[in-house]
Design a protein around this motif. Structure first.
Motif, mmCIF file in Angstrom:
data_model
loop_
_atom_site.group_PDB
_atom_site.id
_atom_site.type_symbol
_atom_site.label_atom_id
_atom_site.label_comp_id
_atom_site.label_asym_id
_atom_site.label_seq_id
_atom_site.Cartn_x
_atom_site.Cartn_y
_atom_site.Cartn_z
ATOM 1 N N LEU A 32 0.818 -1.213 0.000
ATOM 2 C CA LEU A 32 0.000 0.000 0.000
ATOM 3 C C LEU A 32 0.851 1.262 0.000
ATOM 4 O O LEU A 32 0.391 2.320 -0.413
ATOM 5 C CB LEU A 32 -0.938 0.009 1.217
ATOM 6 C CG LEU A 32 -1.947 -1.136 1.258
ATOM 7 C CD1 LEU A 32 -2.713 -1.109 2.569
ATOM 8 C CD2 LEU A 32 -2.901 -1.053 0.085
ATOM 9 N N LEU A 33 2.084 1.150 0.480
ATOM 10 C CA LEU A 33 3.037 2.258 0.455
ATOM 11 C C LEU A 33 4.305 1.779 -0.240
ATOM 12 O O LEU A 33 4.664 0.604 -0.145
ATOM 13 C CB LEU A 33 3.391 2.730 1.875
ATOM 14 C CG LEU A 33 2.317 3.463 2.654
ATOM 15 C CD1 LEU A 33 2.779 3.698 4.092
ATOM 16 C CD2 LEU A 33 1.958 4.784 1.998
ATOM 17 N N MET A 48 4.905 10.509 -2.398
ATOM 18 C CA MET A 48 3.859 10.298 -3.398
ATOM 19 C C MET A 48 2.929 9.147 -2.991
ATOM 20 O O MET A 48 1.718 9.237 -3.151
ATOM 21 C CB MET A 48 4.498 10.008 -4.764
ATOM 22 C CG MET A 48 3.531 10.011 -5.902
ATOM 23 S SD MET A 48 4.287 9.913 -7.564
ATOM 24 C CE MET A 48 5.875 9.198 -7.296
ATOM 25 N N SER A 49 3.491 8.069 -2.432
ATOM 26 C CA SER A 49 2.647 6.937 -2.033
ATOM 27 C C SER A 49 1.797 7.290 -0.812
ATOM 28 O O SER A 49 0.661 6.829 -0.699
ATOM 29 C CB SER A 49 3.490 5.685 -1.784
ATOM 30 O OG SER A 49 4.295 5.808 -0.635
ATOM 31 N N LEU A 54 -3.644 8.721 1.107
ATOM 32 C CA LEU A 54 -4.547 9.681 1.725
ATOM 33 C C LEU A 54 -5.667 10.075 0.765
ATOM 34 O O LEU A 54 -6.821 10.202 1.165
ATOM 35 C CB LEU A 54 -3.783 10.927 2.155
ATOM 36 C CG LEU A 54 -2.920 10.785 3.405
ATOM 37 C CD1 LEU A 54 -2.055 12.029 3.583
ATOM 38 C CD2 LEU A 54 -3.774 10.545 4.634
ATOM 39 N N ALA A 55 -5.344 10.249 -0.494
ATOM 40 C CA ALA A 55 -6.339 10.679 -1.482
ATOM 41 C C ALA A 55 -7.344 9.569 -1.786
ATOM 42 O O ALA A 55 -8.547 9.817 -1.877
ATOM 43 C CB ALA A 55 -5.650 11.123 -2.762
ATOM 44 N N GLU A 56 -6.844 8.352 -1.971
ATOM 45 C CA GLU A 56 -7.714 7.242 -2.348
ATOM 46 C C GLU A 56 -8.436 6.658 -1.149
ATOM 47 O O GLU A 56 -9.521 6.091 -1.308
ATOM 48 C CB GLU A 56 -6.879 6.128 -2.998
ATOM 49 C CG GLU A 56 -6.304 6.495 -4.326
ATOM 50 C CD GLU A 56 -5.450 5.384 -4.901
ATOM 51 O OE1 GLU A 56 -5.288 4.327 -4.239
ATOM 52 O OE2 GLU A 56 -4.929 5.569 -5.997
ATOM 53 N N GLY A 57 -7.849 6.772 0.000
ATOM 54 C CA GLY A 57 -8.419 6.141 1.184
ATOM 55 C C GLY A 57 -7.954 4.702 1.261
ATOM 56 O O GLY A 57 -7.610 4.080 0.260
ATOM 57 N N LEU A 58 -7.944 4.169 2.442
ATOM 58 C CA LEU A 58 -7.402 2.830 2.665
ATOM 59 C C LEU A 58 -8.239 1.755 1.989
ATOM 60 O O LEU A 58 -7.731 0.834 1.388
ATOM 61 C CB LEU A 58 -7.312 2.559 4.171
ATOM 62 C CG LEU A 58 -6.659 1.263 4.581
ATOM 63 C CD1 LEU A 58 -5.258 1.162 4.001
ATOM 64 C CD2 LEU A 58 -6.593 1.156 6.082
ATOM 65 N N ALA A 61 -7.527 1.693 -1.729
ATOM 66 C CA ALA A 61 -6.176 1.214 -1.996
ATOM 67 C C ALA A 61 -6.100 -0.298 -1.835
ATOM 68 O O ALA A 61 -5.429 -0.987 -2.604
ATOM 69 C CB ALA A 61 -5.177 1.897 -1.072
ATOM 70 N N ARG A 62 -6.788 -0.840 -0.844
ATOM 71 C CA ARG A 62 -6.770 -2.292 -0.638
ATOM 72 C C ARG A 62 -7.480 -3.026 -1.760
ATOM 73 O O ARG A 62 -7.116 -4.119 -2.134
ATOM 74 C CB ARG A 62 -7.444 -2.645 0.689
ATOM 75 C CG ARG A 62 -6.585 -2.375 1.873
ATOM 76 C CD ARG A 62 -7.237 -2.865 3.133
ATOM 77 N NE ARG A 62 -6.373 -2.620 4.273
ATOM 78 C CZ ARG A 62 -6.804 -2.566 5.504
ATOM 79 N NH1 ARG A 62 -8.080 -2.723 5.775
ATOM 80 N NH2 ARG A 62 -5.966 -2.343 6.491
ATOM 81 N N ALA A 63 -8.511 -2.411 -2.320
ATOM 82 C CA ALA A 63 -9.292 -3.036 -3.396
ATOM 83 C C ALA A 63 -8.511 -3.078 -4.706
ATOM 84 O O ALA A 63 -8.752 -3.931 -5.552
ATOM 85 C CB ALA A 63 -10.612 -2.295 -3.607
ATOM 86 N N ALA A 64 -7.593 -2.149 -4.884
ATOM 87 C CA ALA A 64 -6.847 -2.059 -6.150
ATOM 88 C C ALA A 64 -5.828 -3.144 -6.311
ATOM 89 O O ALA A 64 -5.481 -3.891 -5.518
ATOM 90 C CB ALA A 64 -6.138 -0.706 -6.239
#
Length: 64
Positions: A32-33, A48-49, A54-58, A61-64
Motif C-alpha cells: 500500500l506504500l 507520493m505513495s 490519503l487521497a484514495e483512502g485505505l 487502496a486495498r481493493a486495487a
C-alpha cells in the motif's frame, strides 16, 4: 532530467497518515506504500505513495 522523489521517515509517514510506525511497516509489506531502502536497515517511504493513500483512502487502496 531525472525525477526527484521525496522520501519520508517512517515516523513522518505515520504522522501524516495518523497511524503507528508499525502500521506503516505493514502497509509497505502489503504494497500500500512504496518503501525505499536507503541502507541495510533503513527504509523510507515515498511522499507520493503517502499522498496517494490519503487521497484514495485505505479501502480503495486495498481493493486495487
Amino acid at each position: 532530467m531525472p525525477e526527484i522523489v521525496i522520501v519520508l521517515d517512517k515516523d513522518e509517514a505515520a504522522a501524516r497518515l495518523r497511524v503507528s510506525e508499525r502500521t506503516v511497516r505493514r502497509y509497505i509489506t502489503a504494497g500500500l506504500l512504496d518503501g525505499v531502502r536507503v541502507g541495510p536497515r533503513l527504509i523510507k517511504v515515498t511522499e507520493m505513495s503517502v499522498d496517494r493513500l490519503l487521497a484514495e483512502g485505505l479501502r480503495a487502496a486495498r481493493a486495487a
